[in-house]
Scaffold this active site. Sequence first.
Site, PDB file in Angstrom:
ATOM      1  N   TYR A 109       0.882  -1.233   0.093  1.00 53.06           N
ATOM      2  CA  TYR A 109       0.039  -0.126   0.134  1.00 53.06           C
ATOM      3  C   TYR A 109       1.026   1.474   0.000  1.00 53.06           C
ATOM      4  CZ  TYR A 109      -3.327   3.386   1.900  1.00 53.06           C
ATOM      5  OH  TYR A 109      -4.077   4.685   1.997  1.00 53.06           O
ATOM      6  N   LYS A 113       1.060   4.010  -2.898  1.00 53.74           N
ATOM      7  CA  LYS A 113       0.662   5.380  -2.896  1.00 53.74           C
ATOM      8  C   LYS A 113       1.710   6.482  -2.932  1.00 53.74           C
ATOM      9  CE  LYS A 113      -3.698   5.105  -2.188  1.00 53.74           C
ATOM     10  NZ  LYS A 113      -4.691   5.623  -3.056  1.00 53.74           N
TER      11      LYS A 113
END
Length: 201
Positions: A109, A113
Amino acid sequence: MKPNEQADANVIVKSENNWQEQEVDILKQISNILNEDKLDGVICVAGGWAGGNAAHKDFIKNSDLMWKQSVWSSAIAATIAAHHLKEGGFLSLTGAKAALAETPGMIGYGMAKAAVHQLTKSLAAKGSGLPKNSLVSAILPVTLDTPMNRKWMPNADTSSWTPLEFVADLFWKWSQNQDRPATGSLLQLITKDNKTELITV
């Protein structure tokens, strides 16, 4: 992934397609819908969440999913903006406040990002291929107050969750050329006691 009955038009993303196939298919659908019209804004809020450190059994699987959900969608949004945004229009991508630092419990994640943050900076720079005077920014939420988050975190303190109305209002203002941040901005959405502030990184 499926039609939205409230939308004026839908572009369906085929999840079985690879990145390149998705781009070709999406651009074709959009060209047919727009018929030479240009857009005020391109907003990418696609994404998702999956955890796991390097020892997690699904580390690569989850990282792959995060890359597809956040990076594929953001890069395709950039291509849409390059082809169909008006001069002076805006492109908004979705990063994450968590990805400004290390994310050992959710490496895939954080990695995805952080890539979106880099993409935002690159698109805002000269020679990025976007139309003249485009605004490019990324919102970096902590937790958005969505129905799915309420479902999965029923006991959470929602006074620190950012309301979707706040985000929608932001996008509307940018489309009207109001209260725009500097292009390339990474904007943290910090909500405390049900009040949201925009804090530029």
